[in-house]
Design a protein around this motif. Structure first.
Motif, PDB file in Angstrom:
ATOM      1  N   PRO A 200       4.750  10.887  10.266  1.00 59.68           N
ATOM      2  CA  PRO A 200       4.430  12.272   9.917  1.00 59.68           C
ATOM      3  C   PRO A 200       2.945  12.562  10.109  1.00 59.68           C
ATOM      4  CG  PRO A 200       4.701  10.948   7.943  1.00 59.68           C
ATOM      5  CD  PRO A 200       5.108  10.070   9.094  1.00 59.68           C
ATOM      6  N   GLU A 201       2.624  13.829  10.181  1.00 60.31           N
ATOM      7  CA  GLU A 201       1.226  14.222  10.355  1.00 60.31           C
ATOM      8  C   GLU A 201       0.397  13.897   9.114  1.00 60.31           C
ATOM      9  OE1 GLU A 201       0.999  18.297  11.453  1.00 60.31           O
ATOM     10  OE2 GLU A 201       2.023  18.030  13.384  1.00 60.31           O
ATOM     11  N   ASP A 202       1.038  13.857   7.960  1.00 59.57           N
ATOM     12  CA  ASP A 202       0.339  13.590   6.700  1.00 59.57           C
ATOM     13  C   ASP A 202       0.970  12.378   6.012  1.00 59.57           C
ATOM     14  OD1 ASP A 202      -1.158  13.673   4.446  1.00 59.57           O
ATOM     15  OD2 ASP A 202      -0.600  15.696   3.835  1.00 59.57           O
ATOM     16  N   PRO A 203       0.749  11.167   6.544  1.00 61.25           N
ATOM     17  CA  PRO A 203       1.419   9.987   5.984  1.00 61.25           C
ATOM     18  C   PRO A 203       1.022   9.686   4.541  1.00 61.25           C
ATOM     19  CG  PRO A 203      -0.286   9.331   7.540  1.00 61.25           C
ATOM     20  CD  PRO A 203      -0.134  10.812   7.666  1.00 61.25           C
ATOM     21  N   GLU A 204      -0.185  10.088   4.124  1.00 60.00           N
ATOM     22  CA  GLU A 204      -0.613   9.796   2.758  1.00 60.00           C
ATOM     23  C   GLU A 204       0.265  10.508   1.737  1.00 60.00           C
ATOM     24  OE1 GLU A 204      -2.735   7.636   1.412  1.00 60.00           O
ATOM     25  OE2 GLU A 204      -2.856   6.827   3.450  1.00 60.00           O
TER      26      GLU A 204
END
Length: 233
Positions: A200-204
């Motif tokens: 995903p673009e925002d893995p965090e």
């Protein structure tokens, strides 16, 4: 899961202490090398020759200081007593191994034997209470119905293996003198993702959501995997 393990280690041992760790069924050595980089003395146990070769190759690429902290042993996870005396390790990891063992009690008793007093046992197992989740979410209703009331499943490698249940493992850990101290769910939201899924673009945020769910009821109870931590009395 690495964060959960680090949390348990940090909460049970003095900061900066170089621990003696045994990674049983270490695979390609990812966890063993990560812990060696953190300063610990790590022994990796693996019976699969291809996995062991991959671990050796990864270790060879590390700096000398880290290579000196890792010992690789070719052996079956059930034979720890033949290789190590009692109380040899502060932390014992057994991740993704129990599903391949028909009767895990003897293996777990052997692991408890090589743990020092106050030592930490970290287990990663397939959650037998959630075997219907993956096929159910995929719309495979026949397989979902079959999964109820069984401990057997077919993994992504096409192998028929077994799952463990939280209550049964809790009783086993108590019986071998390493009672359950903490447990987590692993892969609550991501179990159905394909192996080749695009990150995903925002893995965090994904990791944060998984971490939160893995610590929170009722979500952790339907996780694909369970991470159990027992402490040797």
């Amino acid at each position: 899961m690495a964060r959960q393990l680090d949390e348990q280690i940090a909460g049970r041992f003095p900061v900066g202490r170089r621990l003696r760790l045994l990674d049983v069924g270490m695979g390609q050595g990812t966890q063993a090398l990560r812990l060696a980089r953190a300063g610990h003395q790590v022994t990796g146990l693996e019976q699969d020759a291809a996995m062991l070769a991959a671990a050796r190759a990864a270790l060879d690429a590390e700096p000398e200081g880290i290579r000196k902290r890792v010992q690789l042993v070719e052996a079956d996870a059930r034979d720890t007593g033949a290789h190590f005396p009692p109380g040899s390790f502060d932390v014992v990891l057994c991740h993704g191994v129990l599903m391949y063992v028909a009767d895990p009690d003897a293996l777990l008793a052997g692991l408890a034997r090589v743990m020092a007093s106050g030592g930490l046992l970290s287990l990663l197992v397939r959650n037998g209470d959630a075997l219907a989740m993956r096929p159910g979410l995929a719309g495979d209703w026949a397989q979902a119905l079959t999964a109820f009331g069984t401990d057997v499943y077919t993994n992504r490698l096409g192998l028929q293996v077994r799952a463990d249940r939280l209550d049964a493992l809790t009783a086993t850990l108590a019986g071998i003198g390493a009672p359950l101290a903490a447990w987590y769910g692993v892969r609550v939201f991501t179990d159905t993702a394909p192996d080749d899924a695009v990150p995903p673009e925002d893995p965090e945020r994904l990791l944060a959501a998984e971490e939160r769910a893995g610590r929170t009821d009722p979500y952790r109870r339907v996780a694909a995997l369970l991470h159990l931590c027992g402490v040797r009395g």
